[in-house]
Scaffold this active site. Structure first.
Site, short mmCIF file in Angstrom:
data_model
loop_
_atom_site.label_atom_id
_atom_site.label_comp_id
_atom_site.label_asym_id
_atom_site.label_seq_id
_atom_site.Cartn_x
_atom_site.Cartn_y
_atom_site.Cartn_z
N ALA A 211 0.84 -1.19 0.00
CA ALA A 211 0.00 0.00 0.00
C ALA A 211 0.88 1.24 0.00
O ALA A 211 2.09 1.17 -0.22
CB ALA A 211 -0.94 -0.01 1.22
N ASN A 212 0.27 2.39 0.23
CA ASN A 212 1.00 3.64 0.37
C ASN A 212 0.33 4.49 1.45
O ASN A 212 -0.62 4.05 2.08
CB ASN A 212 1.07 4.38 -0.97
CG ASN A 212 -0.31 4.68 -1.53
OD1 ASN A 212 -1.14 5.28 -0.86
ND2 ASN A 212 -0.56 4.25 -2.76
N ARG A 213 0.80 5.72 1.61
CA ARG A 213 0.37 6.53 2.75
C ARG A 213 -0.83 7.43 2.45
O ARG A 213 -1.16 8.28 3.26
CB ARG A 213 1.54 7.41 3.23
CG ARG A 213 2.76 6.63 3.68
CD ARG A 213 3.87 7.56 4.13
NE ARG A 213 5.10 6.85 4.40
CZ ARG A 213 5.40 6.23 5.53
NH1 ARG A 213 4.53 6.25 6.52
NH2 ARG A 213 6.55 5.59 5.69
N ALA A 277 -4.22 7.22 -5.00
CA ALA A 277 -2.81 6.82 -5.09
C ALA A 277 -2.79 5.30 -5.30
O ALA A 277 -2.73 4.53 -4.35
CB ALA A 277 -2.07 7.21 -3.83
#
Length: 408
Positions: A211-213, A277
């Site tokens: 995943a990402n932030r 994102a």
């Protein structure tokens, strides 16, 4: 004007409460019927007797009032008003609103209402500037709450001045009248706007994922702003810890492939804003059971590329929305990389921002409440100033409405 309208005035507990007495007069001058709720703290500054005398009616102060609550008085107060006006709105009362608390009459009324709400903040400048207050204000704006003020001026505290002074009663009364004015069709009325938001989670095994932030705050703010502008909005949303924006159809997804499928199902659209994102890669093979750390060799994680949602839609002449807007989160050479991305992806605009620790945004862009973006179009680059994500969304939606023009 306010002729024949019922305004429920909630007086919060701040020194500016003395202005609420004049505000009652100003509202009544404009023809409003004024009903008053006072918090316990407000009664330290002005009395229910004074407010009731000016409003020509009973002032409500208790959630568990034996007489009023026989017929669920707080629900009646919440539903019988045309407008709920909070003046002064303290930091504490706005925090309760933002977090859905209902531990006194004022906050219970605010949670139970479906009427428009207008807030007139009043507090010390340091309290207004505090990150917690800014988060709460951003949340309330996203929920459709309108604000008047605060103004800049001298504070009750000796020698202190700045933003936090409650707007003047005449200003508030005029804002109340505008809030109840007949609603004109928004600039995006009749349009369908598609927005993606949040991260994607790409499973490695039943426990772990890539995943990402991304928090989804900017994408959700854009969806909310488009809805306020009159659009029919579909929000395709990855996993976030945010409430659904009011008036928006939300399609929750987990992975990039699910997001692409949901986007394709939502078409056609007049405009698509790809603020999500999306993870660039996923595990080439998802393990059916949790991968165990047994002291042996570290397992190799083979990756494969995810579908490029922005490019897929932008390069599809049969389904492409009239306006396609992408986002570029970069840590260096922000404008240069974004310009290249716009050409490569085939979108009309790119909204680029610096998500590195050098961005200067308090709390960071990813997960924070502010953003500083560059709008990149075919004709050039616009450098927008740092602003709340809600304000960035409003400005972007206004540009989208102008680009689409009137509905034929």
């Amino acid at each position: 004007m306010l002729a024949g309208k019922t305004v429920l005035l909630i007086i919060g507990g701040g020194i500016a409460a003395y202005k609420s007495l004049d505000l009652i007069r100003r509202l009544k001058e404009r023809g409003a019927v004024v009903r008053v709720v006072m918090t316990a703290a407000a009664q330290h500054f002005v009395t229910p007797l004074a407010a009731g005398a000016l409003a020509h009616g009973r002032v409500f102060t208790e959630l568990f009032d034996r007489d009023a609550e026989q017929d669920i008085g707080h629900i009646r107060l919440a539903r019988e008003a045309d407008l709920i006006l909070i003046a002064p709105a303290t930091a504490d009362l706005m925090a309760k609103m933002a977090h859905g608390l209902a531990d006194d009459l004022a906050s219970a009324v605010l949670l139970a209402t479906d009427r428009p709400v207008l807030v007139a903040p009043a507090m010390n400048p340091f309290m207004w500037a505090h990150a917690a207050t800014r988060r709460n204000v951003a949340r309330l704006r996203e929920d459709g709450i309108a604000f008047i003020g605060p103004n800049v001026g001298e504070m009750a505290e000796r020698g202190e001045a700045g933003p936090g002074r409650m707007a003047e009663p005449t200003e508030i009364a005029e804002a109340a009248a505008r809030r109840l004015a007949p609603v004109e069709p928004g600039p995006l009325a009749g349009r369908h706007v598609l927005v993606t938001s949040g991260p994607t989670h790409e499973p490695i095994d039943p426990v772990r994922y890539i995943a990402n932030r991304s928090s989804g705050k900017q994408g959700h703010a854009i969806a909310a702003a488009a809805a306020r502008a009159g659009a029919r909005v579909t929000l395709v949303c990855g996993p976030v810890n945010l409430p659904d924006p009011a008036g928006v159809t939300v399609r929750p997804v987990e992975t990039a492939r699910q997001m692409l499928a949901a986007v394709e199902a939502a078409l056609p659209a007049d405009a698509a804003i790809f603020a999500a994102a999306v993870a660039d890669w996923r595990a080439a093979r998802e393990a059916g059971e949790k991968m165990k750390k047994d002291g042996g060799a570290i397992p190799a994680l083979a990756l494969t590329e995810n579908p490029d949602i922005l490019a897929t839609i932008a390069h599809d002449p049969a389904r492409r929305p009239r306006l396609v807007v992408g986002f570029a989160a970069e840590t260096e050479n922000v404008v240069g990389y974004a310009q290249a991305k716009r050409a490569r992806k085939g979108c009309d605009w790119i909204v680029a921002n610096d998500v590195s620790p050098r961005s200067g945004i308090v709390g960071g862009v990813m997960g924070g409440d502010e953003n500083q973006v560059h709008l990149i179009t075919e004709t050039g680059v616009e450098h927008w100033p740092t602003a709340s994500k809600s304000d960035v969304a409003e400005r972007l939606v206004a540009r989208i409405a102008a680009a689409l023009g009137p509905l034929e």
